[in-house]
Design a protein around this motif. Structure first.
Motif, short mmCIF file in Angstrom:
data_model
loop_
_atom_site.label_atom_id
_atom_site.label_comp_id
_atom_site.label_asym_id
_atom_site.label_seq_id
_atom_site.Cartn_x
_atom_site.Cartn_y
_atom_site.Cartn_z
N LEU A 46 7.01 7.41 -48.93
CA LEU A 46 6.98 6.17 -47.73
C LEU A 46 6.08 5.14 -48.10
O LEU A 46 6.20 3.89 -48.13
CB LEU A 46 6.98 6.75 -46.44
CG LEU A 46 6.97 5.58 -45.05
CD1 LEU A 46 8.28 4.91 -45.22
CD2 LEU A 46 6.54 6.06 -43.84
N ASP A 49 7.13 3.11 -51.32
CA ASP A 49 8.27 2.48 -50.81
C ASP A 49 7.88 0.93 -50.21
O ASP A 49 8.26 -0.12 -50.41
CB ASP A 49 9.03 3.35 -49.91
CG ASP A 49 10.38 2.10 -49.29
OD1 ASP A 49 10.23 1.39 -48.70
OD2 ASP A 49 11.63 2.81 -49.74
N GLU A 50 6.81 1.15 -49.19
CA GLU A 50 6.18 0.12 -48.47
C GLU A 50 5.71 -0.79 -49.49
O GLU A 50 5.79 -1.98 -49.32
CB GLU A 50 5.20 0.43 -47.33
CG GLU A 50 5.96 1.26 -46.19
CD GLU A 50 7.03 0.47 -45.64
OE1 GLU A 50 6.95 -0.81 -45.51
OE2 GLU A 50 7.93 1.19 -44.79
N THR A 53 8.26 -2.87 -51.36
CA THR A 53 8.64 -3.73 -50.43
C THR A 53 7.85 -4.93 -50.25
O THR A 53 8.42 -6.14 -50.41
CB THR A 53 9.23 -3.03 -49.00
OG1 THR A 53 10.11 -2.12 -49.27
CG2 THR A 53 9.55 -4.09 -47.92
N ARG A 57 8.79 -8.75 -51.26
CA ARG A 57 8.82 -9.75 -50.49
C ARG A 57 8.06 -10.80 -50.58
O ARG A 57 7.93 -12.09 -50.53
CB ARG A 57 8.69 -9.32 -49.16
CG ARG A 57 10.03 -8.88 -48.43
CD ARG A 57 9.81 -8.19 -47.23
NE ARG A 57 11.00 -7.91 -46.28
CZ ARG A 57 11.11 -7.14 -45.28
NH1 ARG A 57 9.76 -6.62 -44.72
NH2 ARG A 57 12.21 -6.71 -44.68
N PRO A 110 8.96 -7.06 -35.23
CA PRO A 110 9.43 -6.68 -36.36
C PRO A 110 8.27 -7.05 -37.57
O PRO A 110 7.84 -7.98 -37.47
CB PRO A 110 10.67 -7.17 -36.95
CG PRO A 110 11.28 -8.04 -35.45
CD PRO A 110 10.10 -8.09 -34.66
N GLY A 111 8.11 -6.40 -38.69
CA GLY A 111 7.13 -6.74 -39.80
C GLY A 111 5.86 -6.46 -39.60
O GLY A 111 5.35 -5.73 -38.35
N LEU A 113 4.30 -3.71 -40.65
CA LEU A 113 3.93 -2.28 -40.64
C LEU A 113 3.72 -1.75 -41.80
O LEU A 113 2.85 -0.68 -41.87
CB LEU A 113 5.11 -1.76 -40.07
CG LEU A 113 5.50 -2.12 -38.61
CD1 LEU A 113 6.76 -1.52 -37.98
CD2 LEU A 113 4.43 -1.51 -37.46
N GLY A 114 3.90 -2.33 -42.98
CA GLY A 114 3.72 -1.52 -44.32
C GLY A 114 2.40 -1.27 -44.89
O GLY A 114 2.07 -0.06 -44.91
N HIS A 116 -0.38 -0.66 -42.50
CA HIS A 116 -0.53 0.33 -41.52
C HIS A 116 0.00 1.58 -42.06
O HIS A 116 -0.89 2.68 -41.84
CB HIS A 116 0.09 0.09 -40.17
CG HIS A 116 0.00 1.28 -39.20
ND1 HIS A 116 -1.36 1.31 -38.62
CD2 HIS A 116 1.03 2.14 -38.72
CE1 HIS A 116 -1.32 2.36 -37.86
NE2 HIS A 116 0.08 2.66 -38.00
N ILE A 117 1.40 1.67 -42.22
CA ILE A 117 1.79 3.05 -42.84
C ILE A 117 0.99 3.48 -44.37
O ILE A 117 0.77 4.68 -44.09
CB ILE A 117 3.52 3.00 -43.18
CG1 ILE A 117 4.22 2.38 -41.87
CG2 ILE A 117 4.01 3.83 -44.09
CD1 ILE A 117 5.58 2.04 -42.07
N GLU A 120 -2.21 4.74 -43.05
CA GLU A 120 -1.91 5.95 -42.09
C GLU A 120 -1.85 7.28 -43.32
O GLU A 120 -2.33 8.32 -42.84
CB GLU A 120 -1.11 5.83 -41.34
CG GLU A 120 -0.75 6.84 -40.19
CD GLU A 120 -1.95 6.82 -39.12
OE1 GLU A 120 -2.19 7.58 -38.41
OE2 GLU A 120 -2.72 5.68 -39.02
N CYS A 121 -1.00 7.11 -43.93
CA CYS A 121 -0.36 8.02 -44.78
C CYS A 121 -1.43 8.42 -46.28
O CYS A 121 -1.11 9.62 -46.56
CB CYS A 121 1.02 7.83 -45.49
SG CYS A 121 2.13 7.81 -43.98
#
Lengths: 151, 118
Positions: A46, A49-50, A53, A57, A110-111, A113-114, A116-117, A120-121
């Motif tokens: 994940l 992927d983030e 992304t 973007r 929305p938006g 979050l990437g 943060h993810i 976190e991970c």
């Protein structure tokens, strides 16, 4: 087969959203080969992927013909547990940290979050300007020995 | 209603009185989330009293997919429709927990429980 320290896997993909599933599958396989525990693999996949992304973007403003270099390796040292190290390098515009920083989670919209993810991970998330332009993002995850996972 | 489901991640729409149940399948990421969001938007335009999004067929979702659902929740609230999520796989559930959006959405383990909710 195991992924050993000193034998990195490198790939270059274009900044096309339809390539994301291919990268996710590759990262998942590398995690397995590197011995990342099953619980953590989803978060690593994940996170990459983030990161992709965000590059598509923000660094490339949605342009689909730009290169993204990915290097996956296992680092090892005598005084530390091995880590999976993933470097993503783009050649786009340097994105200001404020633009990619994690937003407050209580602010439900929305938006944003990437980052943060990823934080976190993963155990570490480091952005730095790359030599010759663009940005290098390095993500690391400690590889937990199987015996540490046992109850 | 034809033309909304079948293409992209929205596989079927079932109506149970005033409730629209949407079956979603596949990976929801930067590539597929625009179509996912557009499909849900068209369902909400049909003014259901309640929208149940069945995610049992979704094996992977990233923040693009989550953002689409946040937008739809906001839209549903504006139009007076209830919206809930059902039958998430563990991996999809993880991203809602990581982003703490499991506290924002009404999430049910099964579609039956989602339908039975007020």
């Amino acid at each position: 087969m195991k992924l050993s320290p000193g034998s990195p896997i490198r790939m270059t993909v274009l900044s096309v959203p339809s390539h994301l599933p291919v990268v996710r599958a590759a990262v998942e396989k590398v995690c397995e080969l590197a011995g990342v525990d099953e619980q953590a693999i989803g978060g690593v996949v994940l996170s990459v992927d983030e990161a992709m992304t965000n590059i598509i973007r923000h660094a490339y403003d949605g342009r689909g013909d730009q290169p993204i270099e990915i290097e996956l390796s296992v680092t090892d040292s005598a005084d530390d547990a091995p880590r999976l190290r993933i470097c993503l390098r783009d050649f786009g515009r340097n994105v200001a940290p404020a633009e990619i920083r994690s937003r407050e989670l209580d602010d439900v919209r929305p938006g944003g979050l990437g980052v943060h993810i990823m934080q976190e991970c993963m155990d570490s998330v480091t952005y730095e300007p790359a030599e010759g332009g663009g940005t290098r993002l390095t993500l690391t995850k400690r590889i937990v020995a199987q015996e540490e996972l046992l109850p | 209603m034809s033309g909304i489901a079948g293409k992209g991640p929205l596989k079927a729409i079932r109506w149970i009185e005033h409730v629209a149940v949407v079956d979603v399948a596949g990976d929801i990421d930067l590539n597929t989330s625009p179509e996912f969001q557009q499909g849900l938007l068209r369902v909400l335009d049909l003014r259901p009293g309640k929208l149940v999004v069945n995610l049992s067929g979704v094996m992977y979702m990233d923040s693009s997919g989550v953002a689409s659902l946040v937008k739809m929740l906001s839209r549903a609230r504006r139009t007076g429709a209830a919206m809930c999520l059902a039958s998430m796989t563990d991996r999809v559930r993880d991203i809602f927990e990581i982003t703490r959006l499991d506290r924002v959405f009404d999430i049910y383990p099964t579609e039956q429980e989602a339908l039975a909710s007020a």
